[in-house]
Design a protein around this motif. Structure first.
Motif, PDB file in Angstrom:
ATOM      1  N   PRO A  13     -27.452 -32.361  -8.104  1.00 52.88           N
ATOM      2  CA  PRO A  13     -26.890 -31.032  -7.830  1.00 52.88           C
ATOM      3  C   PRO A  13     -27.974 -29.961  -7.674  1.00 52.88           C
ATOM      4  O   PRO A  13     -27.848 -29.074  -6.822  1.00 52.88           O
ATOM      5  N   ALA A  14     -29.046 -30.053  -8.461  1.00 53.07           N
ATOM      6  CA  ALA A  14     -30.120 -29.059  -8.360  1.00 53.07           C
ATOM      7  C   ALA A  14     -30.821 -29.139  -7.004  1.00 53.07           C
ATOM      8  O   ALA A  14     -31.124 -28.103  -6.398  1.00 53.07           O
ATOM      9  N   LEU A  15     -31.062 -30.350  -6.521  1.00 55.24           N
ATOM     10  CA  LEU A  15     -31.696 -30.491  -5.208  1.00 55.24           C
ATOM     11  C   LEU A  15     -30.759 -29.984  -4.115  1.00 55.24           C
ATOM     12  O   LEU A  15     -31.163 -29.221  -3.237  1.00 55.24           O
ATOM     13  N   ARG A  16     -29.510 -30.405  -4.176  1.00 53.91           N
ATOM     14  CA  ARG A  16     -28.529 -29.970  -3.174  1.00 53.91           C
ATOM     15  C   ARG A  16     -28.461 -28.440  -3.130  1.00 53.91           C
ATOM     16  O   ARG A  16     -28.531 -27.838  -2.065  1.00 53.91           O
ATOM     17  N   ASP A  17     -28.359 -27.813  -4.286  1.00 54.00           N
ATOM     18  CA  ASP A  17     -28.278 -26.353  -4.338  1.00 54.00           C
ATOM     19  C   ASP A  17     -29.584 -25.709  -3.881  1.00 54.00           C
ATOM     20  O   ASP A  17     -29.567 -24.662  -3.228  1.00 54.00           O
ATOM     21  N   GLY A  18     -30.710 -26.332  -4.212  1.00 51.68           N
ATOM     22  CA  GLY A  18     -31.998 -25.805  -3.772  1.00 51.68           C
ATOM     23  C   GLY A  18     -32.140 -25.827  -2.259  1.00 51.68           C
ATOM     24  O   GLY A  18     -32.624 -24.865  -1.653  1.00 51.68           O
ATOM     25  N   VAL A  19     -31.715 -26.924  -1.626  1.00 47.35           N
ATOM     26  CA  VAL A  19     -31.770 -27.006  -0.164  1.00 47.35           C
ATOM     27  C   VAL A  19     -30.796 -25.998   0.446  1.00 47.35           C
ATOM     28  O   VAL A  19     -31.124 -25.312   1.420  1.00 47.35           O
ATOM     29  N   LEU A  20     -29.627 -25.887  -0.133  1.00 46.21           N
ATOM     30  CA  LEU A  20     -28.638 -24.932   0.362  1.00 46.21           C
ATOM     31  C   LEU A  20     -29.154 -23.492   0.263  1.00 46.21           C
ATOM     32  O   LEU A  20     -29.033 -22.699   1.212  1.00 46.21           O
ATOM     33  N   ASP A  21     -29.771 -23.155  -0.856  1.00 45.28           N
ATOM     34  CA  ASP A  21     -30.344 -21.809  -1.019  1.00 45.28           C
ATOM     35  C   ASP A  21     -31.485 -21.575  -0.031  1.00 45.28           C
ATOM     36  O   ASP A  21     -31.584 -20.492   0.571  1.00 45.28           O
ATOM     37  N   LEU A  22     -32.343 -22.586   0.127  1.00 46.68           N
ATOM     38  CA  LEU A  22     -33.448 -22.472   1.078  1.00 46.68           C
ATOM     39  C   LEU A  22     -32.922 -22.225   2.480  1.00 46.68           C
ATOM     40  O   LEU A  22     -33.365 -21.307   3.172  1.00 46.68           O
ATOM     41  N   TRP A  23     -31.954 -23.033   2.905  1.00 54.09           N
ATOM     42  CA  TRP A  23     -31.403 -22.924   4.257  1.00 54.09           C
ATOM     43  C   TRP A  23     -30.770 -21.542   4.466  1.00 54.09           C
ATOM     44  O   TRP A  23     -30.942 -20.928   5.522  1.00 54.09           O
ATOM     45  N   THR A  24     -30.082 -21.044   3.463  1.00 43.49           N
ATOM     46  CA  THR A  24     -29.459 -19.724   3.546  1.00 43.49           C
ATOM     47  C   THR A  24     -30.530 -18.640   3.655  1.00 43.49           C
ATOM     48  O   THR A  24     -30.440 -17.755   4.515  1.00 43.49           O
ATOM     49  N   ASP A  25     -31.534 -18.705   2.795  1.00 39.64           N
ATOM     50  CA  ASP A  25     -32.587 -17.687   2.806  1.00 39.64           C
ATOM     51  C   ASP A  25     -33.387 -17.707   4.102  1.00 39.64           C
ATOM     52  O   ASP A  25     -33.719 -16.648   4.658  1.00 39.64           O
ATOM     53  N   VAL A  26     -33.706 -18.894   4.600  1.00 38.97           N
ATOM     54  CA  VAL A  26     -34.450 -19.008   5.861  1.00 38.97           C
ATOM     55  C   VAL A  26     -33.610 -18.447   7.009  1.00 38.97           C
ATOM     56  O   VAL A  26     -34.108 -17.688   7.845  1.00 38.97           O
ATOM     57  N   SER A  27     -32.334 -18.815   7.046  1.00 41.78           N
ATOM     58  CA  SER A  27     -31.449 -18.309   8.112  1.00 41.78           C
ATOM     59  C   SER A  27     -31.357 -16.791   8.076  1.00 41.78           C
ATOM     60  O   SER A  27     -31.453 -16.121   9.117  1.00 41.78           O
ATOM     61  N   ASN A  28     -31.182 -16.228   6.885  1.00 41.62           N
ATOM     62  CA  ASN A  28     -31.033 -14.780   6.758  1.00 41.62           C
ATOM     63  C   ASN A  28     -32.329 -14.021   7.001  1.00 41.62           C
ATOM     64  O   ASN A  28     -32.299 -12.823   7.291  1.00 41.62           O
ATOM     65  N   ALA A  29     -33.454 -14.727   6.940  1.00 42.22           N
ATOM     66  CA  ALA A  29     -34.742 -14.112   7.264  1.00 42.22           C
ATOM     67  C   ALA A  29     -35.065 -14.232   8.752  1.00 42.22           C
ATOM     68  O   ALA A  29     -36.138 -13.821   9.188  1.00 42.22           O
ATOM     69  N   GLY A  30     -34.132 -14.815   9.534  1.00 42.24           N
ATOM     70  CA  GLY A  30     -34.338 -14.932  10.974  1.00 42.24           C
ATOM     71  C   GLY A  30     -34.881 -16.268  11.424  1.00 42.24           C
ATOM     72  O   GLY A  30     -35.221 -16.440  12.596  1.00 42.24           O
ATOM     73  N   GLY A  31     -34.962 -17.235  10.511  1.00 37.68           N
ATOM     74  CA  GLY A  31     -35.447 -18.560  10.876  1.00 37.68           C
ATOM     75  C   GLY A  31     -34.507 -19.264  11.837  1.00 37.68           C
ATOM     76  O   GLY A  31     -33.287 -19.108  11.756  1.00 37.68           O
ATOM     77  N   ALA A  32     -35.088 -20.030  12.748  1.00 36.97           N
ATOM     78  CA  ALA A  32     -34.319 -20.743  13.773  1.00 36.97           C
ATOM     79  C   ALA A  32     -33.954 -22.132  13.254  1.00 36.97           C
ATOM     80  O   ALA A  32     -34.547 -23.139  13.629  1.00 36.97           O
ATOM     81  N   VAL A  33     -32.968 -22.182  12.365  1.00 42.30           N
ATOM     82  CA  VAL A  33     -32.560 -23.443  11.735  1.00 42.30           C
ATOM     83  C   VAL A  33     -31.061 -23.683  11.890  1.00 42.30           C
ATOM     84  O   VAL A  33     -30.400 -24.199  10.992  1.00 42.30           O
ATOM     85  N   GLY A  34     -30.537 -23.308  13.054  1.00 41.95           N
ATOM     86  CA  GLY A  34     -29.159 -23.644  13.384  1.00 41.95           C
ATOM     87  C   GLY A  34     -28.122 -22.577  13.118  1.00 41.95           C
ATOM     88  O   GLY A  34     -26.956 -22.765  13.453  1.00 41.95           O
ATOM     89  N   PHE A  35     -28.517 -21.480  12.527  1.00 41.57           N
ATOM     90  CA  PHE A  35     -27.590 -20.393  12.226  1.00 41.57           C
ATOM     91  C   PHE A  35     -28.221 -19.076  12.624  1.00 41.57           C
ATOM     92  O   PHE A  35     -29.431 -18.982  12.815  1.00 41.57           O
ATOM     93  N   VAL A  36     -27.387 -18.051  12.714  1.00 38.71           N
ATOM     94  CA  VAL A  36     -27.855 -16.700  12.989  1.00 38.71           C
ATOM     95  C   VAL A  36     -27.364 -15.822  11.844  1.00 38.71           C
ATOM     96  O   VAL A  36     -26.197 -15.881  11.463  1.00 38.71           O
TER      97      VAL A  36
END
Length: 174
Positions: A13-36
């Protein structure tokens, strides 16, 4: 301090949540990882579940970089190509470094670790990735040894009136 990379870590669960948080933070910082931006964890969760399912089925592998505090700081998914004529290369997907770690060389470290991981897979001769144009990502990947091998103009619609090229790059491993 460098990141510590692990290929195929236990999905806790910690890894899953860590990846989820990373993906959210990268997306919200403008990263091109499949979301806007703006996105939240619940918008990204179904895509993460798809990746985790592919991992469980042996189709994807996960490379994770942890920082000195043990937090998920970087990730990349490697996906095996299932087409019988293309099994000699893998796709590299969802390459992310947390915004708080930008500018420390961790992106280059992640790309080197991903190439090393791919070299350890039987029969793999190259890594292929695609990126969104307009952000200079292709220059970064080129600096890591990737060569541009294709470009589809305006294939990615970020927003109405904001279309970006879909750029394909390849890193030969042999």
């Amino acid at each position: 301090m460098p990141l510590t990379f692990t290929l195929d870590p236990a999905v806790t669960p910690a890894l899953r949540d860590g990846v989820l948080d990373l993906w959210t933070d990268v997306s919200n910082a403008g990263g091109a990882v499949g979301f806007v931006a703006p996105v939240d964890r619940e918008r990204i969760r179904p895509e993460l579940v798809k990746h985790l399912t592919a991992m469980a089925e042996g189709r994807h592998r996960l490379l994770v970089g942890h920082d000195e505090d043990g937090e998920v700081a970087a990730t990349a998914f490697l996906a095996f190509n299932t087409h019988r004529l293309m099994t000699h290369w893998v796709w590299l997907y969802t390459v992310m470094v947390h915004p708080r770690h930008q500018g420390k060389g961790y992106g280059r470290d992640l790309m080197a670790a991903a190439a090393d991981a791919a070299r350890g897979f039987d029969g793999i001769e190259a890594v292929r990735l695609s990126c969104r144009g307009g952000l200079g990502l292709e220059r970064f990947y080129a600096s890591c040894g990737y060569k541009e091998v294709g470009r589809v103009p305006a294939a990615i619609r970020v927003a109405p009136g904001d279309d970006r090229d879909d750029i394909t790059l390849l890193l030969p491993l042999v």
